[in-house]
Design a protein around this motif. Sequence first.
Motif, PDB file in Angstrom:
ATOM      1  N   LEU A   4       1.062  -0.429  -0.417  1.00 22.17           N
ATOM      2  CA  LEU A   4       0.278  -0.061  -0.295  1.00 22.17           C
ATOM      3  C   LEU A   4       1.083   1.158  -0.043  1.00 22.17           C
ATOM      4  O   LEU A   4       1.515   1.199   0.480  1.00 22.17           O
ATOM      5  N   SER A   5       0.722   1.889  -1.459  1.00 24.57           N
ATOM      6  CA  SER A   5       1.546   3.499  -0.812  1.00 24.57           C
ATOM      7  C   SER A   5       0.386   4.436  -0.565  1.00 24.57           C
ATOM      8  O   SER A   5      -0.526   5.029  -0.719  1.00 24.57           O
ATOM      9  N   PHE A   6       1.197   5.177   0.708  1.00 22.06           N
ATOM     10  CA  PHE A   6       0.490   6.639   1.350  1.00 22.06           C
ATOM     11  C   PHE A   6       1.684   7.765   1.026  1.00 22.06           C
ATOM     12  O   PHE A   6       2.613   7.728   1.131  1.00 22.06           O
ATOM     13  N   VAL A   7       1.206   9.214   0.966  1.00 20.05           N
ATOM     14  CA  VAL A   7       1.348   9.998   0.483  1.00 20.05           C
ATOM     15  C   VAL A   7       0.984  10.850   1.295  1.00 20.05           C
ATOM     16  O   VAL A   7      -0.218  11.420   0.646  1.00 20.05           O
ATOM     17  N   VAL A  43       3.924  -0.943   3.926  1.00 16.60           N
ATOM     18  CA  VAL A  43       3.099   0.050   3.649  1.00 16.60           C
ATOM     19  C   VAL A  43       4.262   1.219   2.940  1.00 16.60           C
ATOM     20  O   VAL A  43       5.517   1.354   3.406  1.00 16.60           O
ATOM     21  N   GLY A  44       4.843   1.815   2.362  1.00 22.10           N
ATOM     22  CA  GLY A  44       5.183   2.586   1.225  1.00 22.10           C
ATOM     23  C   GLY A  44       4.817   4.130   0.871  1.00 22.10           C
ATOM     24  O   GLY A  44       4.139   4.310   1.240  1.00 22.10           O
ATOM     25  N   ASP A  72      -1.728   4.976  -3.236  1.00 24.59           N
ATOM     26  CA  ASP A  72      -3.243   4.414  -2.720  1.00 24.59           C
ATOM     27  C   ASP A  72      -4.241   5.145  -2.632  1.00 24.59           C
ATOM     28  O   ASP A  72      -4.813   5.918  -1.954  1.00 24.59           O
ATOM     29  N   LEU A  73      -3.156   6.244  -1.130  1.00 21.85           N
ATOM     30  CA  LEU A  73      -3.442   7.491   0.039  1.00 21.85           C
ATOM     31  C   LEU A  73      -3.163   8.293  -0.029  1.00 21.85           C
ATOM     32  O   LEU A  73      -1.991   8.026  -0.416  1.00 21.85           O
ATOM     33  N   GLN A 107      -6.288   9.435  -9.973  1.00 20.62           N
ATOM     34  CA  GLN A 107      -5.697   9.126 -10.646  1.00 20.62           C
ATOM     35  C   GLN A 107      -6.045   7.776  -9.570  1.00 20.62           C
ATOM     36  O   GLN A 107      -5.387   6.662  -9.672  1.00 20.62           O
ATOM     37  N   GLY A 108      -7.431   8.136  -8.649  1.00 22.54           N
ATOM     38  CA  GLY A 108      -7.676   6.510  -7.862  1.00 22.54           C
ATOM     39  C   GLY A 108      -7.612   6.426  -6.926  1.00 22.54           C
ATOM     40  O   GLY A 108      -7.980   5.776  -5.856  1.00 22.54           O
ATOM     41  N   ALA A 109      -6.738   7.607  -6.487  1.00 18.03           N
ATOM     42  CA  ALA A 109      -5.946   7.180  -4.572  1.00 18.03           C
ATOM     43  C   ALA A 109      -7.695   8.152  -3.686  1.00 18.03           C
ATOM     44  O   ALA A 109      -8.181   9.342  -4.477  1.00 18.03           O
ATOM     45  N   GLN A 110      -7.496   7.304  -2.979  1.00 22.49           N
ATOM     46  CA  GLN A 110      -8.090   8.059  -1.751  1.00 22.49           C
ATOM     47  C   GLN A 110      -7.706   8.823  -0.941  1.00 22.49           C
ATOM     48  O   GLN A 110      -6.530   9.439  -0.645  1.00 22.49           O
TER      49      GLN A 110
END
Length: 284
Positions: A4-7, A43-44, A72-73, A107-110
Motif C-alpha cells: 500500500l502506498s501513502f503520500v 506500506v510505502g 493509494d492514499l 488517479q484513483g487515490a483515496q
Amino acid sequence: MKPLSFVALGDSLTEGVGDPVEQAWRGWAALLAAGLAPPEAGVGFHNLAVSGSQTGDVLERQLPAALELRPDLVSVIVGVNDTLRCTFDIRAVAARLDEIYGACAQQGAQLLTACLPDPGAMLGLPGALARPLARRQRAVNAVVHALSERYGATHLHLAQDEWVADRTLWSADRLHPGERGHRLVAARFHALLAARGLAAGSPPSCEPQLPSPTRSASLLWLATAGTGWVARRCTDLLPQLLTLAADEVRHQVRGSSARLDLSATHAVTAALAALTAAEQPEAA
C-alpha cells in the motif's frame, strides 16, 4: 501484491512539527502509515509536506511529485498559512484545493482531509485580532468540507472546541500538536479508514512516550521563540491584520459585526459556485 502506498502533502502539521523523534519530526502521518497494513504486507510512505507551505506550494511543488508515485492514499491538509498572508483569497484557495483533490482522485487515490482550528484562537490573540483570522479559517474549512464531500474524501474534523481546549494535545508553541495530539490525529484517521476497509493494520497508540509540555514551557516559548515565529509568518499580514482589527472594532461599536460574517459566507458561496461554473461545458 505491491505494498500500500501513502503520500502525505501539506505544511508543518503533516511534516510532524511538535512530535520530535531522534532529532527529526515524526508526526501523525508516519504514525498512521505504520498502522495501515499488517507488518508482513508493508506500506510505502512518503511525506512531502514542508513547514510554511500554502495551497499554492502544494499545488505547484508537492502534487507533481505525489502523482509520480501513484499512491493509494493521499492526505492533503493545508490552508492555515494562506490565512496568515495579506494575499489571502478564498476563491484562489478553493480553486487550488479543487485542482489538487481532483488530480489525486483522477488517479484513483483515496483522499484524506481535515478542517483545522484558527491560529488566533490557538495563540489566544485579543478578540479584534483573532476574529478576522477565525473568519478566514472558517472559510477555508467550509471549502474543505464541500470539496471533501465532492471527492469522497475521508475527512477528519479538527476544529472542534474540545480539540482546541485540551492543552495536553498541543506542543509548547500552542500551534502544533504535541506527541499526544499527533497520536490522536493518527488514531482518528485510522478509525475512519478502518471503517471503510482501508486500514488493516493495528491502530496507533494514543499514549505518548514523552510528557506533555508544562504551562511554564509554553509561556517560555511564547516569550522567546514564539514572538519570532509569529513575526516571521505575519510580516506581510500584520499591517492588514491591524486594518482588519480596526474594521472589526468599528462594526462592533455600530452593532453590525454580522455583516462581516455574512460577507465571508458570501465569498465562500461565490468561490464554490465559480468551481461549479468552471466544470459546466460551454454552450454550443
